[in-house]
Structure formats: structure tokens, C-alpha cells
Design a protein around this motif. Structure first.
Motif, PDB file in Angstrom:
ATOM      1  N   GLU A 175      16.441  41.404  46.129  1.00 38.83           N
ATOM      2  CA  GLU A 175      17.183  42.489  45.488  1.00 38.83           C
ATOM      3  C   GLU A 175      16.459  42.985  44.244  1.00 38.83           C
ATOM      4  O   GLU A 175      16.363  44.198  44.001  1.00 38.83           O
ATOM      5  CB  GLU A 175      18.590  42.007  45.122  1.00 38.83           C
ATOM      6  CG  GLU A 175      19.463  43.101  44.522  1.00 38.83           C
ATOM      7  CD  GLU A 175      20.876  42.626  44.240  1.00 38.83           C
ATOM      8  OE1 GLU A 175      21.623  43.370  43.565  1.00 38.83           O
ATOM      9  OE2 GLU A 175      21.239  41.519  44.704  1.00 38.83           O
ATOM     10  N   ASN A 176      15.936  42.055  43.443  1.00 45.38           N
ATOM     11  CA  ASN A 176      15.237  42.445  42.225  1.00 45.38           C
ATOM     12  C   ASN A 176      13.929  43.169  42.546  1.00 45.38           C
ATOM     13  O   ASN A 176      13.587  44.165  41.912  1.00 45.38           O
ATOM     14  CB  ASN A 176      14.957  41.211  41.367  1.00 45.38           C
ATOM     15  CG  ASN A 176      14.574  41.572  39.941  1.00 45.38           C
ATOM     16  OD1 ASN A 176      15.156  42.472  39.339  1.00 45.38           O
ATOM     17  ND2 ASN A 176      13.590  40.887  39.406  1.00 45.38           N
ATOM     18  N   SER A 178      13.297  44.912  45.203  1.00 45.43           N
ATOM     19  CA  SER A 178      13.657  46.236  45.690  1.00 45.43           C
ATOM     20  C   SER A 178      14.015  47.174  44.534  1.00 45.43           C
ATOM     21  O   SER A 178      13.618  48.358  44.530  1.00 45.43           O
ATOM     22  CB  SER A 178      14.842  46.132  46.654  1.00 45.43           C
ATOM     23  OG  SER A 178      15.273  47.415  47.082  1.00 45.43           O
ATOM     24  N   ALA A 179      14.732  46.640  43.542  1.00 41.67           N
ATOM     25  CA  ALA A 179      15.115  47.453  42.383  1.00 41.67           C
ATOM     26  C   ALA A 179      13.891  47.882  41.586  1.00 41.67           C
ATOM     27  O   ALA A 179      13.806  49.015  41.100  1.00 41.67           O
ATOM     28  CB  ALA A 179      16.090  46.680  41.503  1.00 41.67           C
TER      29      ALA A 179
END
Length: 224
Positions: A175-176, A178-179
């Protein structure tokens, strides 16, 4: 380029204080050189212009939250080319502080990180300009290719620092990652605009030769 609250917390914030202190120390060196070369009134005047400009860039120009940070039109290369590195550094530091204090107090704990993210790429740009721009070239005579190289250096530096803080604070989870990638992709879109903004400002300055020798612009704007 504001690092979102909660990404770097606790003891990890100590690193941001150290990097910001290093940036402040290098800024002090540049400020001393500017004072020595052009005097206090010139530095204060150019720094005041830079501060107002940065505040406008942050608050009035379009900006949006993407991934781990925000995308802004900071126009750091424009500030350096017109006002000089030391005034640009002061303007970025004060503009960021005023913006946070008045409109986004939640960002103040991240001030050292954001300051590092803004200033270190500016110093890289300062050093790069000595290689990209020939000594006999005034800034008003820069080409699009030269403006693009300077803008890419500054914006790329900002993206690199944001990625560093995000991975340092929150790790390499999917998730990180991707962010961070989302932010980087969105932020490099600034490269479509900033070189054109630089050229437009420089063209305007070229038509205003009465500013040559003015204490309110960097001498390199017109002089080789």
C-alpha cells in the motif's frame, strides 16, 4: 510535497531535525555570501518577494493530495533564476512555515521533513546550474532544454525525498509503495508546466531591462 501526518512519527522524527539542521547550515553559508556580495537590503527585499511568492504557490495555485503527499507548483527553479539561491531558500522556509502556522497546523510536526524536501533539491539545483549553464550565459538567455534540466532536477529531488520519508517512516508494504508511486507519477506532471513558466518569466524579465542592476533580482539574471 507536504508529507502526510502519521507517516513518520516518534523517534524517527529525529532524523528530520538533523537533515533540516544541515539544510539550515548550508542556507546560512549562502545567506552570508549574499550579504557579502549585495548587502542586507537586497537580500531582505528578494527574500520577502520569495516568501510572498511561495505562499501564493502553496495556497492559491492548484494543488491536490496524491498518495503520501500533495502535488504543488512550487516553481523552485523560477525563484532561483530570478532571485538567487539564498533568497529562494529563505522564501521557501518562511513561506512553508507561514502556510503551516496559518492554514495547516497539523503539518507543523512535519516541518523539518518538508523543509529538507524543499531545500536540499534547491541546493542541488544551485550546484547543477554551474554545469548546465555556461559561465558566459545570463539567465534571461536560457534555452528550453536548460530550463527543463533545472526543473527536472528540482522536481526529481522533491519526489526522491518524499519517497525516502515515506519508506523510512512506513516501510515497503504494498500500500505504501503504491502511494509513493502514485505521488511520484502525479508530481512529475509538474515538468509539463514549470519549464514553460521559467521561460515565460525569463522572457518577461528580458523585456524589462530596467531591472538590470536592481537589488531585487539576482545579478546573474542579466549579467554573465
Amino acid at each position: 510535497m507536504h508529507i502526510e501526518p502519521g507517516i513518520v512519527t516518534g523517534a524517527k522524527l529525529a532524523l528530520s531535525y538533523a537533515t533540516a539542521a544541515g539544510a539550515a547550515a548550508y542556507s546560512a553559508k549562502l545567506i552570508w555570501e549574499a550579504l557579502r556580495d549585495r548587502g542586507v537590503l537586497s537580500l531582505v527585499g528578494r527574500a520577502a518577494i520569495a516568501t510572498v511568492a511561495v505562499f501564493i504557490f502553496f495556497e492559491l495555485l492548484p494543488h491536490m493530495a496524491v498518495g503520501v503527499s500533495e502535488v504543488h507548483f512550487i516553481l523552485g527553479s523560477t525563484l532561483l533564476l530570478v532571485l538567487g539561491t539564498a533568497p529562494a531558500a529563505i522564501g521557501l522556509a518562511l513561506g512553508l512555515l507561514i502556510q503551516g502556522a496559518l492554514f495547516a497546523p497539523i503539518d507543523l510536526p512535519q516541518y523539518a521533513m518538508n523543509l529538507t524536501t524543499l531545500l536540499v533539491p534547491l541546493f542541488g539545483l544551485h550546484l547543477l546550474s554551474k554545469h548546465v549553464i555556461a559561465k558566459g550565459t545570463a539567465y534571461v538567455d536560457l534555452t528550453f532544454k536548460q530550463c527543463l534540466a533545472m526543473s527536472a532536477t528540482y522536481q526529481g529531488g522533491i519526489v526522491a525525498w518524499v519517497a525516502f520519508w515515506a519508506f523510512y517512516g512506513s516501510g515497503f508494504g504494498a500500500e505504501n509503495v503504491s502511494a509513493v508511486l502514485s505521488f511520484g507519477a502525479a508530481y512529475m506532471m509538474v515538468l509539463l508546466i514549470e519549464p514553460l513558466a521559467d521561460l515565460a518569466v525569463l522572457a518577461g524579465a528580458k523585456s524589462m531591462r530596467k531591472l538590470d542592476g536592481s537589488a531585487l533580482v539576482t545579478p546573474r539574471l542579466y549579467s554573465v
